[in-house]
Design a protein around this motif. Structure first.
Motif, PDB file in Angstrom:
ATOM      1  N   ILE A 178      52.439  33.141  35.874  1.00  0.00           N
ATOM      2  CA  ILE A 178      51.898  34.444  36.273  1.00  0.00           C
ATOM      3  C   ILE A 178      51.511  34.433  37.744  1.00  0.00           C
ATOM      4  O   ILE A 178      51.812  35.371  38.500  1.00  0.00           O
ATOM      5  N   ALA A 179      50.839  33.351  38.171  1.00  0.00           N
ATOM      6  CA  ALA A 179      50.423  33.250  39.584  1.00  0.00           C
ATOM      7  C   ALA A 179      51.631  33.267  40.509  1.00  0.00           C
ATOM      8  O   ALA A 179      51.642  33.944  41.544  1.00  0.00           O
ATOM      9  N   GLY A 180      52.682  32.519  40.135  1.00  0.00           N
ATOM     10  CA  GLY A 180      53.862  32.456  40.987  1.00  0.00           C
ATOM     11  C   GLY A 180      54.564  33.789  41.115  1.00  0.00           C
ATOM     12  O   GLY A 180      54.943  34.211  42.214  1.00  0.00           O
ATOM     13  N   ALA A 181      54.749  34.483  39.976  1.00  0.00           N
ATOM     14  CA  ALA A 181      55.439  35.778  40.014  1.00  0.00           C
ATOM     15  C   ALA A 181      54.624  36.820  40.762  1.00  0.00           C
ATOM     16  O   ALA A 181      55.156  37.586  41.575  1.00  0.00           O
ATOM     17  N   TYR A 182      53.334  36.856  40.511  1.00  0.00           N
ATOM     18  CA  TYR A 182      52.486  37.863  41.154  1.00  0.00           C
ATOM     19  C   TYR A 182      52.442  37.650  42.659  1.00  0.00           C
ATOM     20  O   TYR A 182      52.530  38.610  43.436  1.00  0.00           O
ATOM     21  N   ALA A 183      52.318  36.389  43.066  1.00  0.00           N
ATOM     22  CA  ALA A 183      52.273  36.106  44.508  1.00  0.00           C
ATOM     23  C   ALA A 183      53.608  36.416  45.180  1.00  0.00           C
ATOM     24  O   ALA A 183      53.644  36.858  46.320  1.00  0.00           O
ATOM     25  N   SER A 184      54.703  36.205  44.458  1.00  0.00           N
ATOM     26  CA  SER A 184      56.019  36.506  45.034  1.00  0.00           C
ATOM     27  C   SER A 184      56.217  38.006  45.196  1.00  0.00           C
ATOM     28  O   SER A 184      56.859  38.460  46.144  1.00  0.00           O
ATOM     29  N   ALA A 185      55.669  38.777  44.258  1.00  0.00           N
ATOM     30  CA  ALA A 185      55.834  40.229  44.316  1.00  0.00           C
ATOM     31  C   ALA A 185      54.906  40.879  45.330  1.00  0.00           C
ATOM     32  O   ALA A 185      55.184  41.976  45.821  1.00  0.00           O
ATOM     33  N   LYS A 186      53.789  40.228  45.635  1.00  0.00           N
ATOM     34  CA  LYS A 186      52.800  40.785  46.561  1.00  0.00           C
ATOM     35  C   LYS A 186      52.842  40.007  47.868  1.00  0.00           C
ATOM     36  O   LYS A 186      52.373  38.879  47.952  1.00  0.00           O
ATOM     37  N   SER A 187      53.406  40.618  48.867  1.00  0.00           N
ATOM     38  CA  SER A 187      53.621  39.918  50.142  1.00  0.00           C
ATOM     39  C   SER A 187      52.315  39.524  50.816  1.00  0.00           C
ATOM     40  O   SER A 187      52.283  38.608  51.633  1.00  0.00           O
ATOM     41  N   GLU A 188      51.211  40.220  50.476  1.00  0.00           N
ATOM     42  CA  GLU A 188      49.953  39.905  51.145  1.00  0.00           C
ATOM     43  C   GLU A 188      49.297  38.643  50.607  1.00  0.00           C
ATOM     44  O   GLU A 188      48.299  38.172  51.161  1.00  0.00           O
TER      45      GLU A 188
ATOM     46  N   VAL B 268      58.725  30.090  33.184  1.00  0.00           N
ATOM     47  CA  VAL B 268      59.807  31.070  33.268  1.00  0.00           C
ATOM     48  C   VAL B 268      59.472  32.295  32.421  1.00  0.00           C
ATOM     49  O   VAL B 268      59.627  33.441  32.860  1.00  0.00           O
ATOM     50  N   LEU B 269      58.982  32.077  31.194  1.00  0.00           N
ATOM     51  CA  LEU B 269      58.615  33.200  30.332  1.00  0.00           C
ATOM     52  C   LEU B 269      57.479  34.011  30.941  1.00  0.00           C
ATOM     53  O   LEU B 269      57.541  35.244  30.995  1.00  0.00           O
ATOM     54  N   ALA B 270      56.437  33.332  31.417  1.00  0.00           N
ATOM     55  CA  ALA B 270      55.282  34.040  31.974  1.00  0.00           C
ATOM     56  C   ALA B 270      55.650  34.801  33.240  1.00  0.00           C
ATOM     57  O   ALA B 270      55.219  35.944  33.441  1.00  0.00           O
ATOM     58  N   ALA B 271      56.468  34.183  34.113  1.00  0.00           N
ATOM     59  CA  ALA B 271      56.861  34.858  35.355  1.00  0.00           C
ATOM     60  C   ALA B 271      57.745  36.060  35.065  1.00  0.00           C
ATOM     61  O   ALA B 271      57.588  37.129  35.679  1.00  0.00           O
ATOM     62  N   ALA B 272      58.683  35.920  34.104  1.00  0.00           N
ATOM     63  CA  ALA B 272      59.548  37.039  33.744  1.00  0.00           C
ATOM     64  C   ALA B 272      58.727  38.194  33.178  1.00  0.00           C
ATOM     65  O   ALA B 272      58.947  39.365  33.513  1.00  0.00           O
ATOM     66  N   THR B 273      57.772  37.874  32.313  1.00  0.00           N
ATOM     67  CA  THR B 273      56.916  38.915  31.730  1.00  0.00           C
ATOM     68  C   THR B 273      56.072  39.594  32.804  1.00  0.00           C
ATOM     69  O   THR B 273      55.862  40.809  32.772  1.00  0.00           O
TER      70      THR B 273
END
Length: 624
Positions: A449-459, A507-512
Motif C-alpha cells: 500500500i505504501a509503495g503504490a500510494y507513494a508512486s501515485a502521489k508525486s509529492e 503485488v496484491l496490496a499495491a494493485a488494490t
C-alpha cells in the motif's frame, strides 16, 4: 423612549400573554397578531419585536421591503432557520433582557433566491438534499426520505452540467454534483467549519460548488465536515468557493434545489444579496463584520471543464475515484520505465544483498536496515502490480523479468558470501526469518500500500516507499541464499516462503491500492485481482500454520515462565521444535535436582501443557 410593538403568531396567543408580555412589563407599547395584510407603523423610534415562524417572518419581511424597519426577534418554536441565521438564542427571557438592554442596531443583509428570502441554506442537486432535511411532516417520513437519498447517492449519482456566472467574473461551464449556498458561516454545520471571514452584514453570499470524482470522496467530505471539531478553512480537493454579491446558475435541465429545507425546482436560479435590508437588534450568537464589505473570492481551480467535464458527465459517479487521463499517463510512463532492468538496478541489487548478508552473519540489525534502504526492488514490484491490475501483458513480462534478474543476482551474491564465510551457525537475525506467519503477510500488505500510494502521489518521497518495500524483501532473500549455501533446506524453504509471501502480498496490496485510487475500472481489474488473491491464498495456508505455532509457543511460555514446581522456578522458556515439542528451560533452585526430581518437573510441565515434551534443562543455583 423607544416604542416597542410585539408582532406574534396568533396560534401562540396564550403563551404570548402568559410568558412574553409580562416579561416586557411597561416596555411594550402594544401586541398585534400577524396576518398577511397586517399594517404597521414602520418608522424611526418604532421597534418591531417578532415572535413568528420562519414562513411568517419571511412574509413580514416581504411586506416591509423598501420601508424603514427596526427589528428584534424572539425564538418561536417554528423559527428554525431564522434563529440560526440571525444568531438567536433559545431562551425567551434571556432574549427579552438582551433586546431591552441592547441599544446599538446593525444593518442586516438578506439572501434571496429568485426573489424569495432565504434564511439559512440553498442546496442545489438532489443528491445533496440529504444534507438539508426533508419537507415530510413526520420524523419517520423524514428518516426514510433521507435514507432514500443516501442510497441514491451511492447507486445512481451523476454529476450535472452547470453554467455559473458570478458578479464581475466570466461565465464558467462545469460539471458538479451540486452547490451549497449560504449567507454566512453560521448558516449551517458545513459552512461553520470551513468558511472564514463570513458575516451577515458584509454584502456577500458564499457558494461551495462540489465536483467529487467518487461517492466515497463525497461521503468522507460529509462525515469529516460534521465531526470536525475545529475550523481549518481548507476546502476539500473537489470543491470551489465563490464569494460574491450576485450569482446566476443555470443547468441543462431544471434545477432541483432545497431552500431552507423546502424542495423546489426552477429553470434558472438568481441568488443575490439585498444589502442593508433592515435594522436589527443583533442576536447574541451572531458574528458581525466591523470593517465593512470584503473582497470577492473566486476559487474555481477544482472544477472540471472542457474534456474533463464531458468525461465526468458521461457516467455515473463511481464508488472510488478514477484517476484523470493526465494522472494515468504520467504514472504509467514512469512505471513502464521502472519495469525495465538496468545496470544501475542490478548493481544496487547486488550491493543491497551483499550488505544484508554480511549484516545477517554479523547478527547486526543496523547493517540489515542499511541494506533495506539501498534495495531497488520497489520500482519493478509496483510496475508488476499495475500490469496485473490492468492486464498489461508487456508490463507484466518486463516487470517479472526485472524482478527475476534482481532475485538471481541476490541469490548468487548471498550464496557466494556463504561459501566464503566460515560461519555456519544460525543466529537470531537468521532464525527470525525462517518461520513466516500471517503477521508477515500483514507487513507485506502495508508495504505494498505504501509503495503504490507513494508512486501515485508525486509529492511523497519515493525513498519512503523504497524502505517499506525493502524491509519485507531483501533480508528473507539473503537468508534463503544462506540456507542454500549451507544446504540447510529448512532455512532455505522458510526464508523462501517469507520472500514469496512478501512479494505476492505486496503485488496484491499495491494493485488494490491503485484500484481504489482510480487507475483502473473494476471490470478490467477483476481478473488480475482474483489471480493475485488465489496466489496469496495458497501462500497463506502454511502461514496460517506458522501463526498457530506462534500462538502455541506464546501459550506455552506464558504458562511455564515463572511457574514454581517442587521448590524450583522455571525461567527463560523457549520452544525449539513442535513435532516433537522440545523445550529449553532454565531451572532455578537452591540445590541441583536429582533425576527423580527432574522427572517430576517434566511430568508437571506435561500436565500444564497437555502433551508430551522433550526437555533441555539449564540449571541455575540461588546463592544466599
Amino acid at each position: 423612549m423607544k416604542r416597542r410593538i410585539l408582532l406574534f403568531d396568533s396560534k401562540e396567543k396564550d403563551f404570548v400573554e402568559n410568558q412574553i408580555v409580562p416579561n416586557f412589563g411597561s416596555n411594550l407599547a402594544s401586541t398585534i397578531p400577524f396576518t398577511k395584510d397586517v399594517k404597521l407603523e414602520l418608522k424611526e423610534g418604532v421597534q418591531i419585536i417578532a415572535y413568528l415562524s420562519d414562513d411568517q417572518l419571511k412574509a413580514f419581511l416581504d411586506l416591509a421591503e423598501g420601508q424603514y424597519l427596526e427589528l428584534a426577534l424572539l425564538p418561536h418554536p417554528e423559527m428554525i432557520h431564522g434563529k440560526k441565521s440571525y444568531g438567536i438564542k433559545s431562551g425567551i427571557e434571556e432574549n427579552i433582557d438582551h433586546i431591552l438592554q441592547e441599544e446599538e442596531l446593525i444593518k442586516v443583509d438578506v439572501l434571496e433566491a429568485n426573489g424569495s428570502i432565504v434564511f439559512n441554506t440553498i442546496i442545489i442537486g438532489e443528491s445533496l438534499s440529504l444534507m438539508s432535511g426533508s419537507v415530510a411532516k413526520y420524523a419517520w417520513q423524514r428518516f426514510w426520505k433521507k435514507l432514500g437519498y443516501f442510497l441514491k447517492l451511492f447507486w445512481n449519482t451523476r454529476l450535472n452540467s452547470f453554467t455559473i456566472k458570478a458578479e464581475n467574473q466570466d461565465e464558467i461551464n462545469t460539471a458538479a454534483i451540486g452547490l451549497i449556498i449560504v449567507h454566512h458561516a453560521q448558516s449551517s454545520i458545513l459552512s461553520k467549519k470551513i468558511l472564514d471571514h463570513s458575516f451577515i452584514n458584509d454584502g456577500k453570499l458564499h457558494a461551495l460548488v462540489l465536483a467529487p470524482k467518487s461517492t466515497s470522496g463525497l461521503l468522507w467530505f460529509g462525515l469529516n465536515s460534521m465531526f470536525r471539531t475545529k475550523r481549518n478553512y481548507n476546502l476539500p480537493p473537489f470543491a470551489a468557493h465563490i464569494k460574491t454579491g450576485n450569482l446566476f446558475i443555470k443547468g441543462d435541465k431544471p434545477i432541483n434545489y432545497s431552500q431552507d429545507g423546502i424542495l423546489l425546482s426552477a429553470d434558472t436560479l438568481q441568488v443575490s444579496i439585498r444589502k442593508a435590508a433592515f435594522n436589527m437588534v443583533p442576536g447574541q450568537n451572531l458574528d458581525l463584520e466591523s470593517n465593512g464589505a470584503v473582497d470577492d473570492v473566486y476559487k474555481i481551480k477544482a472544477l472540471p471543464r472542457g474534456d474533463a467535464k464531458n468525461e465526468l458527465l458521461q457516467r455515473k459517479l463511481p464508488l472510488i475515484n478514477h484517476a484523470t487521463t493526465e494522472e494515468f499517463k504520467d504514472l504509467f510512463s514512469n512505471l513502464r520505465s521502472s519495469s525495465m532492468a538496468s545496470s544501475i538496478y542490478l548493481v544496487l541489487m547486488f550491493l543491497a544483498t551483499f550488505i544484508a548478508t554480511l549484516g545477517l552473519f554479523g547478527n547486526s540489525s543496523p547493517v540489515i536496515i542499511g541494506a533495506m534502504i539501498l534495495a531497488p526492488l520497489m520500482a519493478p514490484i509496483i510496475s508488476l502490480s499495475m500490469g496485473v491490475l490492468r492486464q498489461e501483458r508487456l508490463l507484466i513480462v518486463n516487470s517479472a523479468k526485472t524482478i527475476g534478474w534482481g532475485v538471481l543476482i541476490g541469490y548468487l551474491c548471498a550464496i557466494l558470501i556463504t561459501w566464503l564465510t566460515p560461519l555456519n551457525i544460525a543466529n537470531d537475525e537468521i532464525l527470525a526469518r525462517i518461520r513466516p506467519n500471517l503477521l508477515d503477510l500483514g507487513v507485506a500488505v502495508g508495504s505494498g500500500i505504501a509503495g503504490a500510494y507513494a508512486s501515485a502521489k508525486s509529492e511523497i518521497s519515493k525513498t519512503l516507499a523504497g524502505v517499506a518495500i525493502a524491509v519485507a524483501l531483501v533480508p528473507p532473500l539473503a537468508v534463503s541464499g544462506i540456507g542454500f549455501g549451507w544446504a540447510n533446506w529448512d532455512i532455505f524453504q522458510g526464508a523462501f516462503l517469507l520472500f514469496l509471501t512478501n512479494l505476492s502480498g505486496m503485488v496484491l496490496a499495491a494493485a488494490t491500492t491503485f484500484l481504489f485510487l482510480g487507475f483502473s475500472p473494476f471490470r478490467l481489474a477483476r481478473r488480475g485481482i482474483v489471480y493475485s488473491l488465489v496466489i496469496v491464498g495458497l501462500v497463506s495456508f502454511p502461514l496460517f500454520f506458522g501463526f498457530m505455532d506462534m500462538v502455541k509457543e506464546n501459550n506455552v511460555i506464558s504458562k511455564l515462565n515463572g511457574h514454581e514446581i517442587n521448590d524450583v522456578v522455571l525461567r527463560d522458556i523457549s520452544v525449539r521444535s513442535f513435532k516433537p515439542l522440545r523445550l529449553t528451560v532454565k531451572i532455578v533452585g537452591d540445590a541441583p535436582p536429582d533425576k527423580n526430581k527432574l522427572e517430576l518437573i517434566k511430568s508437571e510441565i506435561e500436565t500444564l501443557i497437555g502433551e508430551e515434551v522433550e526437555l533441555e534443562v539449564t540449571l541455575a543455583m540461588k546463592v544466599y
